[in-house]
Design an enzyme around this catalytic site. Structure first.
Site: not given
Lengths: 565, 138
Positions: A291-293, A295
């Site tokens: 997920g966002s980690t 990015k």
């Protein structure tokens, strides 16, 4: 005396004489055979009965933490066995023996009442416990000593160290398995003459090939940090109701893993009631969608490619539609964001915009360069490589978009920790490892030399660190703030993918936070992953506070002075 | 002329024959002594051999006993190391500290002494500096 009786007497005498001669002749013949003709054979038979060939078990190496504290030690233990045929009153013996062994009397009775001449009663007792049983001198109960592996820190290091098989001390899990060849050593051999009582016959045959002791391992683990991480994770699970979790603490400059914790865990000293699923070191063997980690990879790739710099402003749409998939942001933010803002607010749409500007091939190249889709090579068995499909296999509609924000790929906690360690280490990825040194039986120390490779430019890494600091100081990771230290990191909250059902869960998420500190020259990277929290079910609320606790403890333990001094 | 009186020779004590007989007995005794000496020597060697054998056996048993004691001491050494490791477990220390009423400080103060912690021969002097700083604390 008549002539006939004299003849009978003579005949008897002759008969007896002949028999005597035959008997003596037989004895003489046998004597010659035994003493002369086959003397060597009988001598060898005798020697075989006295000679005993014994395997000298090599001492298994000790496992130490980085400060020389024992994490796995081999000690002499005492195993008791019974000869049921020698026990006339098993009930009485069981009644006396059971309390000494802290066992149920019926279990003991069952063990000593069987058929045959050998039955284990209790295995591998430590000396203090065994002495009481030995002193009781119960009939038909015997003992022998055998080496036993003991783990003084118990469940604290269970996942990392693993354990050995009780019978032969062979490594079965963890580092005990990974380094079994080094730890085991080489058994020796003893050829010795013994008397019927088992005593060595002086000046008899005696040949010894000494055993070569196994090598010791000095780990990179720091027990205090391991303990702080375990305590913080347990508190987080109690607070959030998560099913489990993992924490990895890494020194980014050296790749040394300072702590590696998973819950639920198990005690390697007593696995009788442990769930075998708990034996897995999930930080290395289990995967999740980052997920966002993730990015941080997309953004740093965009910086490296010159698509943007930290201050470049992007207009963020309210949604992005790719095929049937509609992407949205889960945070509220201005309609225009700098790249730093995109990271701070964890904007999916901003990151997708940058990812699509990069393209599938370049995005894949960067993901792979950061270590995704391949095992890190950590010295631990069963490492998962995660999933990163070749860019040629990506779907044309929405794969770049979803991959940009950490969907459609799977990673281990350790892989993601090393992504952030690369940013922390000025763009150089260093192979993670758990063993710092191997010390052989002669005391020769061999240091582990990890592989290294540059992934991104040092300037890009510094920019990324400053952006990650913004996440904590003014973004989604406020709970990760560490008093006295400038830290940075990234939150991640992903819906849990149910592999068996081939769909995303509506209830379960994976909440994560990965960060580093101090931000100027990071000494530690801490990755926290919570599996299916019920309360505080986001990376910012569930995992970020755990990062703060662990990072503070680690920085203190490493003697890193605060930034605000 | 009367011959001087002289005692009559006793039977078996004839002058010249007496000397010969003595010479004969002396040779017999010397032979007997030699055989005795040889016997004693052989006996002594025999006992010496047995004694040395017993001494060797005793030494071997003593050696075995010492080896056994060494193994026991080594086992004890590892038991103690295990005990020391258990005593150093953070969970036990925290529990013991809590029992003693110790708490983690709410505020932390950092004292920095320039150059402390670096390599070099001046480290000891820097520690002296630090002690001076600490000594000046309220």
């Amino acid at each position: 005396m008549g002539g006939s009786s004299l003849r009978r007497l003579n005949a008897r005498l002759v008969t007896v004489g002949v028999l005597l001669v035959l008997a003596w002749g037989g004895i003489g013949y046998r004597l010659v055979v035994v003493q002369a003709l086959e003397a060597d054979v009988y001598a060898d038979h005798g020697l075989d009965q006295r000679l005993q060939r014994e395997i000298l078990a090599a001492d298994r190496g000790t496992i130490f933490d980085r400060d020389g504290r024992e994490l796995a030690v081999t000690v002499d233990s005492v195993t008791f066995y019974a000869n049921p045929s020698e026990i006339e009153d098993p009930t009485t013996v069981a009644r006396l023996l059971a309390p000494l062994l802290h066992q149920n009397m019926l279990d003991v009775l069952d063990a000593i009442s069987g058929e045959g001449t050998f039955a284990y009663v209790a295995r591998q007792l430590e000396r203090d416990d065994a002495d009481r049983v030995i002193a009781a001198r119960l009939p038909g109960i015997y003992y022998f000593t055998e080496p036993k592996r003991v783990y003084p820190m118990g469940e604290l290091t269970g996942h990392v160290i693993g354990f050995v098989q009780a019978d032969d001390n062979q490594g079965l899990e963890g580092l005990e398995y990974q380094y079994d060849d080094s730890l085991s050593g080489v058994p020796g051999e003893l050829l010795v003459e013994r008397d019927p009582h088992g005593r060595t016959i002086p000046q008899g045959e005696y040949q010894v090939v000494p055993a070569e002791p196994g090598s010791d391992l000095v780990l990179t683990i720091k027990t205090e940090i391991q303990f702080a991480a375990a305590e913080a994770l347990q508190r987080a699970i109690d607070r959030t109701g998560a099913k489990g979790g993992s924490i990895v603490v890494v020194d980014p400059a050296t790749g040394e893993i300072l702590a590696m914790v998973n819950l639920p865990t198990f005690d390697p000293n007593d696995r009788s009631d442990a769930d075998p699923a708990a034996f897995r070191n999930r930080a290395v063997t289990d995967v999740f969608e980052p997920g966002s980690t993730q990015k941080v990879i997309t953004i740093s790739a965009a910086l490296e490619a010159g698509i943007a710099d930290p201050d470049t402003i992007f207009e963020i749409p309210t949604t992005i539609e790719r095929g049937e998939t509609v992407f949205r942001d889960s945070t509220t933010h201005p309609s225009e964001l700098t790249v730093t803002g995109i990271v701070a607010h964890s904007s999916n749409l901003g990151t997708i915009t940058l990812g699509e500007m990069l393209g599938a091939k370049e995005l894949h190249r960067n993901l792979y360069a950061f270590g995704l889709g391949q095992p890190s090579g950590v010295d631990f068995p069963g490492e998962a490589s995660g999933l990163l499909r070749p860019s040629e296999e990506w779907c044309a509609v929405n794969c770049v978009a979803s991959t940009s924000i950490g969907y459609g790929v799977s990673v281990t906690t350790l892989q993601m920790a090393m992504v952030y360690a690369t940013v922390a280490n000025d763009g150089v990825w260093v192979q993670p490892h758990l063993v710092k040194e191997i010390v052989d039986g002669k005391g020769t120390r061999v240091a582990v030399e990890p592989l290294q490779r540059r992934v991104i430019d040092a300037a890009t890494a510094l920019s990324m660190r400053l952006m990650l600091e913004e996440v904590v100081s003014g973004g989604t990771g406020g709970y990760a703030a560490v008093a006295g230290y400038r830290v940075g990191g990234k939150t991640g909250t992903t819906e849990k993918y149910l592999i068996d059902e081939q769909r995303y869960s509506e209830d379960d998420v994976v909440a994560s936070f990965i960060g580093m500190g101090p931000i100027d020259e990071p000494r530690v990277v801490v990755a926290v992953v919570l599996d299916s929290p019920r309360q505080d079910d986001s990376g910012g609320k569930g995992a970020a506070p755990v990062f703060a606790e662990v990072a503070l403890a680690a920085l203190h333990q490493l003697g890193v002075p605060p930034d605000d001094r | 002329m009367t011959a001087p009186a002289r005692p009559m020779a006793a039977p078996g004590m004839v002058g010249a024959g007496f000397r010969v007989e003595i010479a004969h007995r002396s040779g017999h005794r010397a032979g007997w002594q030699a055989w005795t000496l040889i016997g004693i020597t052989v006996t002594a060697a025999f006992f010496l051999m047995i004694w040395s054998r017993i001494a060797l056996d005793q030494t071997a048993f003593q050696l075995q006993e010492i080896e056994s004691q060494t193994a026991s001491a080594e086992a004890r050494y590892w038991d103690l190391r295990l005990e020391a490791a258990r005593l150093q477990a953070p969970a036990r220390i925290i529990e013991a500290a809590a029992t003693m009423g110790m708490v983690y400080p709410e505020t932390l103060r950092t004292i920095e002494v320039a150059g402390l912690g670096g390599d070099g021969s001046e480290t000891e002097e820097r520690w002296v500096d630090l002690k001076a700083v600490l000594g000046a604390q309220p």
